[in-house]
Write an enzyme that holds these catalytic residues in place. Structure first.
Site, short mmCIF file in Angstrom:
data_model
loop_
_atom_site.label_atom_id
_atom_site.label_comp_id
_atom_site.label_asym_id
_atom_site.label_seq_id
_atom_site.Cartn_x
_atom_site.Cartn_y
_atom_site.Cartn_z
N ASP A 43 2.66 -4.78 8.52
CA ASP A 43 1.45 -3.98 8.39
C ASP A 43 0.28 -4.98 8.30
OD1 ASP A 43 -0.78 -2.64 7.37
OD2 ASP A 43 0.40 -1.33 6.08
N TYR A 53 -10.47 0.12 11.05
CA TYR A 53 -11.74 0.50 10.41
C TYR A 53 -12.11 -0.42 9.26
CZ TYR A 53 -8.36 3.17 7.55
OH TYR A 53 -7.28 3.56 6.78
N LYS A 54 -11.31 -1.45 9.04
CA LYS A 54 -11.65 -2.40 7.98
C LYS A 54 -12.37 -3.60 8.62
CE LYS A 54 -7.65 -0.89 5.26
NZ LYS A 54 -8.31 -0.24 4.12
N PHE A 78 0.86 -1.18 0.00
CA PHE A 78 0.00 0.00 0.00
C PHE A 78 0.90 1.23 0.00
CE2 PHE A 78 -2.72 3.30 1.76
CZ PHE A 78 -3.81 3.17 0.92
N ARG A 118 -12.18 -5.15 -6.79
CA ARG A 118 -11.83 -5.74 -5.50
C ARG A 118 -13.10 -6.05 -4.73
NH1 ARG A 118 -8.03 -2.68 -1.07
NH2 ARG A 118 -9.86 -1.30 -1.09
#
Lengths: 422, 422
Positions: free
Chosen positions: B207, B232-233, B135, B381
């Protein structure tokens, strides 16, 4: 204009409240009935509307609109949109101020960015000047940055505002000052101090935590280079709401942030594998912001934009002057020592007195409905947030202080015990 | 155990939902009626209880208890208390994990702290290894840190997971990998990779943004040195809820943070003028946290602690396998290229396909009630959050994809326009 010294009875204070052109603001806040809240300098009171805003963000934006809210509710733009509003409040130009992260992290960015500029312009300058009486995190962050850079920077602390000039020599790269001191309430003349800092060849970074929303701030007019501050005190943003970061226009051409996160990228959604800074203050954004706290805090900021800042300052000074006068005339037989400047030009919006039993006295005050706070050493701190504190509130607070001291209520055992958080 | 390939009709999928031992979780989430939400890998759905929690924090804690909430509602302890819960979820020991700041800022702390350790132990090592496909913010943060330190560090990017060993030479100080890739869904074997990194004399920073809450994570067992991630995922913490930071016990004796803020001080309320780090992971706290976002996110984390992580993983793999199977058997006549590993041991909880018209196809899918997202280049995705996605949801999503492609719904002009945020 009501003058504080004229308010020698509670009736006169009630009368002053009736004539207060800012009295309408009080109703916009949700405050418990039975307390006088003199800690808005630590955590601002809740605007009534904040409850609806938070509920909307949770239920509609997060719950129903889900990922689509990044576009539909402009989540990605919030730090810039709210930052621009704060920019107006602090007298900055558009495009330079963002709402993001914490004051501590923003101090790191600001001092680091200022040092980077000086490394190009004046590489021999390796000293950072600040105040020993500054809020500790300002000093800690500089300590950590100096250790991280590990290239001969050092921190020079002045013991009092009048020592600034003596500390400004050819070694000084950056000066970090807090416009209103968290303990004493001392207010710097930002323009005057920034001018002296610049004359000495240094850059000026200002911490506005205890001034924004309480005194009129003018960063651009003062010639400040960087400014940071929090939004959960006089801006009533909510507990721990994100902080802000401002950089002067003139540095935008080359200023660099040490925290190069994707929110500060020029084209974050291209997912490029190398960093290109966004133009303007947006490059000082780093990672994904806490949207619930951020969106909710906009309510408090909007209220400040609706409010006449000069009138707010006049009321603030009347209230702090009244508080000082009443303590000295009505409670002066107790060992209270004023540590806040009497000179209005150097006073923020809170008033502090030392008392040898300060901690217990504050706990007794709180138990009796007057919420101020305590700061080491021995300091009773009373925040006078002029948006929701009135003249009679000041009268009643001082009367409660008198009762706590006259009747020695602070001697009760439960007031001697320290809380985890003071 | 239901096997994905057996689910060749919608009826069998409905039957699988009926027999799903985790089906009770679905009712704990508030999701709109008319959509299938396959973007929980970007923003997790809202736990129903989060609305009450947020309202309580706003009205009772902030509005009524005001500054007293720091003690009464333990605001100051939230980052540690919630951090310890996350620590349990990721297989870390108590006292090493804190919930704070953003993933980007925490990557800065972790890589910086790891480099500081290596500076003592192996000062000649000046290379940081990561993945080109990481990312972007992970790479940007390293870039910024390298520029800030300005002492010969460099970033070495590998193009594929199998290139790791070739990149590990005597110059490598730190390796930063993302356990599950945000685009492809590739899952590293954290223990195996950390072992190889250590064998080469480097430290491993992980990560966990796309793995925590979606696959069982075991940072201590894997021998990781540092780990960071967002909440928050798959943890359903709410938009932009604070991230977390974990450090292995064995480093606590000497590890240093570059961001030395007052929340990481050993005795923050003494207001000392110099920094003393707190013991444990708490030293990686910096400034005042966004309490509303932080307190609300605890709801989602508590739900994960109630959930059997192994069962969640089983269901996740069944759903992603089913998704892949159905796309290939029912939509395989369209130019869709799977970029997610078929090997379950290397698959996270989302599935990605490339399609030459990926952007328009995803917009058409969203308009038809299947919310996934798009990532450059050409990537559709689909996040399969097993807490609230079922077998029939997968069936229906693939059918919608088939309809969007067979009927060329993506050709409509409104699906060609780019949104600001993708």
């Amino acid at each position: 204009m009501t003058t504080a010294t004229a308010l020698s009875t509670r009736e006169l204070c009630v009368e002053a409240d009736r004539n207060d052109p800012l009295a309408w603001l009080r109703e916009r806040f949700a405050l418990p009935e039975d307390v006088i809240y003199l800690d808005g300098n630590s955590l601002g009171a809740r605007p009534r509307e904040a409850a609806e805003r938070a509920a909307f963000v949770v239920s509609q934006e997060w719950g129903n609109d889900l990922i689509g809210s990044w576009n539909k509710h402009h989540w990605f733009d919030l730090p810039v949109r709210i930052g621009e509003k704060i920019g107006r409040l602090i007298g900055g130009a558009d495009g330079e101020c963002v709402a993001t992260d914490t004051t501590s992290v923003n101090i790191f960015k600001a001092v680091s960015a200022a040092l980077r500029i000086q490394q190009d312009d004046a590489p021999s300058r390796r000293v950072i000047v600040s105040e020993r009486e500054n809020f500790p995190t300002d000093l800690y962050i500089i300590e950590g940055l100096i250790a991280l850079l590990d290239r001969g920077y050092s921190l020079r602390l002045i013991d009092a505002p009048e020592d600034l000039d003596a500390a400004l020599d050819d070694d000084v790269a950056v000066v970090l000052l807090t416009e209103v001191n968290y303990r004493t309430g001392h207010l710097w003349d930002m323009g005057d101090a920034s001018g002296r800092i610049h004359d000495a060849g240094a850059l000026a970074v200002w911490d506005l935590c205890h001034s924004v929303g309480a005194v009129p701030v003018g960063v651009a007019a003062a010639g400040a280079d960087f400014a940071v501050g929090c939004t959960y005190k006089y801006l009533n943003g909510g507990p721990g709401s994100p902080a802000f970061f401002w950089v002067a226009n003139r540095h935008l051409g080359r200023v660099e942030t040490p925290l190069t996160g994707w929110w500060g990228h020029d084209r974050p959604f291209e997912m490029a594998d190398s960093y290109t800074p966004a133009p303007g203050g947006r490059r000082f954004l780093v990672g994904t912001q806490p949207i619930l706290s951020l969106a909710t805090m906009e309510v408090g900021i909007d209220m400040h934009l609706e409010t006449d800042q000069a009138a707010l300052r006049r009321k603030s000074l009347e209230l702090t002057s009244l508080f000082i006068d009443l303590v000295e005339t009505r409670v002066g037989h107790h060992p209270l020592t004023l540590i806040t400047p009497r000179d209005e030009a150097h006073r923020g919006s809170h008033v502090s007195f030392r008392h040898p039993e300060g901690y217990a006295v504050m706990k007794a005050l709180i138990a009796n409905g007057v919420i101020g706070d305590y700061r080491e050493p021995e300091v009773l701190r009373f925040g006078i947030a002029p948006m929701y504190i009135g003249y009679a509130d000041v009268w009643d607070s001082v009367e409660t202080l008198r009762r706590v001291l006259d009747e020695e209520l602070w001697r009760a055992p439960e007031f001697q015990e320290r809380d985890a958080v003071t």
